[in-house]
Design an enzyme around this catalytic site. Structure first.
Site, PDB file in Angstrom:
ATOM      1  N   HIS A   1       0.842  -1.203   0.000  1.00  7.56           N
ATOM      2  CA  HIS A   1       0.000   0.000   0.000  1.00  7.56           C
ATOM      3  C   HIS A   1       0.876   1.251   0.000  1.00  7.56           C
ATOM      4  O   HIS A   1       0.637   2.200  -0.770  1.00  7.56           O
ATOM      5  CB  HIS A   1      -0.906  -0.035   1.231  1.00  7.56           C
ATOM      6  CG  HIS A   1      -1.701   1.207   1.459  1.00  7.56           C
ATOM      7  ND1 HIS A   1      -3.004   1.357   1.031  1.00  7.56           N
ATOM      8  CD2 HIS A   1      -1.378   2.381   2.074  1.00  7.56           C
ATOM      9  CE1 HIS A   1      -3.448   2.549   1.379  1.00  7.56           C
ATOM     10  NE2 HIS A   1      -2.472   3.195   2.021  1.00  7.56           N
ATOM     11  N   GLU A   2       1.902   1.273   0.846  1.00 10.22           N
ATOM     12  CA  GLU A   2       2.786   2.437   0.915  1.00 10.22           C
ATOM     13  C   GLU A   2       3.641   2.570  -0.344  1.00 10.22           C
ATOM     14  O   GLU A   2       3.874   3.677  -0.834  1.00 10.22           O
ATOM     15  CB  GLU A   2       3.676   2.346   2.158  1.00 10.22           C
ATOM     16  CG  GLU A   2       2.926   2.238   3.476  1.00 10.22           C
ATOM     17  CD  GLU A   2       1.957   3.380   3.706  1.00 10.22           C
ATOM     18  OE1 GLU A   2       2.155   4.472   3.138  1.00 10.22           O
ATOM     19  OE2 GLU A   2       0.982   3.191   4.466  1.00 10.22           O
TER      20      GLU A   2
ATOM     21  N   HIS B   1       1.614   4.292  -2.942  1.00 13.02           N
ATOM     22  CA  HIS B   1       1.585   5.749  -2.780  1.00 13.02           C
ATOM     23  C   HIS B   1       2.793   6.389  -3.467  1.00 13.02           C
ATOM     24  O   HIS B   1       2.670   7.414  -4.146  1.00 13.02           O
ATOM     25  CB  HIS B   1       1.598   6.114  -1.295  1.00 13.02           C
ATOM     26  CG  HIS B   1       0.248   6.142  -0.650  1.00 13.02           C
ATOM     27  ND1 HIS B   1      -0.787   6.919  -1.131  1.00 13.02           N
ATOM     28  CD2 HIS B   1      -0.233   5.494   0.450  1.00 13.02           C
ATOM     29  CE1 HIS B   1      -1.851   6.750  -0.348  1.00 13.02           C
ATOM     30  NE2 HIS B   1      -1.547   5.894   0.605  1.00 13.02           N
TER      31      HIS B   1
ATOM     32  N   GLU C   1      -6.247   6.979  -1.099  1.00  9.16           N
ATOM     33  CA  GLU C   1      -6.148   5.768  -0.289  1.00  9.16           C
ATOM     34  C   GLU C   1      -6.807   4.587  -0.994  1.00  9.16           C
ATOM     35  O   GLU C   1      -6.304   3.462  -0.942  1.00  9.16           O
ATOM     36  CB  GLU C   1      -6.786   5.987   1.087  1.00  9.16           C
ATOM     37  CG  GLU C   1      -5.991   6.873   2.015  1.00  9.16           C
ATOM     38  CD  GLU C   1      -4.586   6.363   2.254  1.00  9.16           C
ATOM     39  OE1 GLU C   1      -4.413   5.137   2.453  1.00  9.16           O
ATOM     40  OE2 GLU C   1      -3.651   7.182   2.237  1.00  9.16           O
TER      41      GLU C   1
END
Length: 293
Positions: free
Chosen positions: A139-140, A143, A222
């Site tokens: 997930h990071e 980003h 997100e």
């Protein structure tokens, strides 16, 4: 979550300081064109300074330690996982850090895709399964690969510009009506003390209100970061990670500062100031594949 909150707070502080310096030194634009140029310079200036400081600020705020060489099996696994996912996402290997905290958390930050940082809490490494931790890291990484921090900087720069411009236009009008007398040589902005006070208060108030826009963008990104994680490691792993977050330890800060909330339990108006969507909405978006198309 943390990177956005720190970015917004630092950015707001820089913008207010710039405004104070301008007012105290008497540098007040006397034309709409000049004011707009000033607003653009300082609006985007505050955003980019916040971006450049983001890695340092994030590490300092949590007491994070960058891993130079893995000292144990856990750190070795973390470094290998980040390296593998960074390669899959097409970005350079980020710096990797660990910070001591009981809550399950992680963040990514940095001014460029190829000069970024991924940090995870000890609580995450201790309380999540390898599959769940892998999904959070992905997930990071998403980003970073999506360039979310740079995009946030540009959006915040535009928002700052409007905040500064509108605040100072209103401050000029207020100073002229409440105490200014241009015939007596007090300057084109009227009474300087009133101008200074009104401009400062309005920049703070409008800055907080404008954060609704940046928070909306953060929530939107997100969903895309969740989708990016699903593409890197699988949808079920990301869903499992989000479900784990629902039952995880809740940091004390989440009850007093909504910008740091990750559990998604807050309702109604407060959601406007949340950096993350409620966890149930994120899980549903993954199951429906809405952002995986």
């Amino acid at each position: 979550m943390m990177r956005i909150a720190l970015f917004l707070l630092t950015n707001l502080a820089v913008m207010v300081v710039f405004g104070l310096v301008l007012s105290l030194t008497g540098i007040q634009s006397s034309s709409v064109q000049g004011l707009l140029i000033m607003a653009l310079l300082f609006g985007f200036g505050g955003s980019f300074i916040s971006l450049l400081m983001s890695k340092w600020m994030a590490l300092k705020s949590v007491g994070g330690e960058v891993i130079e060489q893995p000292r144990n099996e856990r750190e070795r696994w973390l470094m290998n996982t980040v390296a593998t996912q960074a390669r899959q996402a097409g970005i350079a290997m980020p710096q990797v850090a660990i910070y001591h905290a009981p809550d399950i958390n992680a963040f990514a930050t940095g001014a460029r895709r190829d000069a970024s940082l991924v940090a995870v809490s000890t609580g995450l490494l201790q309380n999540m399964s390898p599959d769940e931790a892998e999904a959070v890291i992905a997930h990071e990484i998403s980003h970073i690969a999506n360039g979310d921090m740079v995009t946030m900087t540009l959006i915040q720069g535009v928002v700052n510009t409007f905040v500064i411009f509108i605040s100072r236009i209103i401050a000029q009008i207020a100073a002229g009506f409440l105490g200014g007398n241009r015939d007596e040589g007090e300057g084109s902005n009227g009474n300087p003390l009133i101008y200074f006070a009104v401009a400062t208060v309005l920049e703070l108030v409008f800055g907080i209100l404008a954060s609704i826009i940046t928070m909306w963008f953060s929530r939107y990104r997100e969903f895309h970061a969740d989708a990016g994680s699903a593409k890197l490691v699988g949808r079920e792993k990301m869903i499992a990670a989000l479900q784990r977050l629902k039952t995880s330890y809740e940091p004390q800060e989440a009850t007093s500062m909504m910008a740091f909330c990750i559990n998604g339990k807050s309702k109604s108006l407060s959601e406007l100031f949340m950096t993350h969507p409620p966890l149930d909405k994120r899980i549903e978006a993954l199951r429906s594949g809405e952002y995986l198309k």
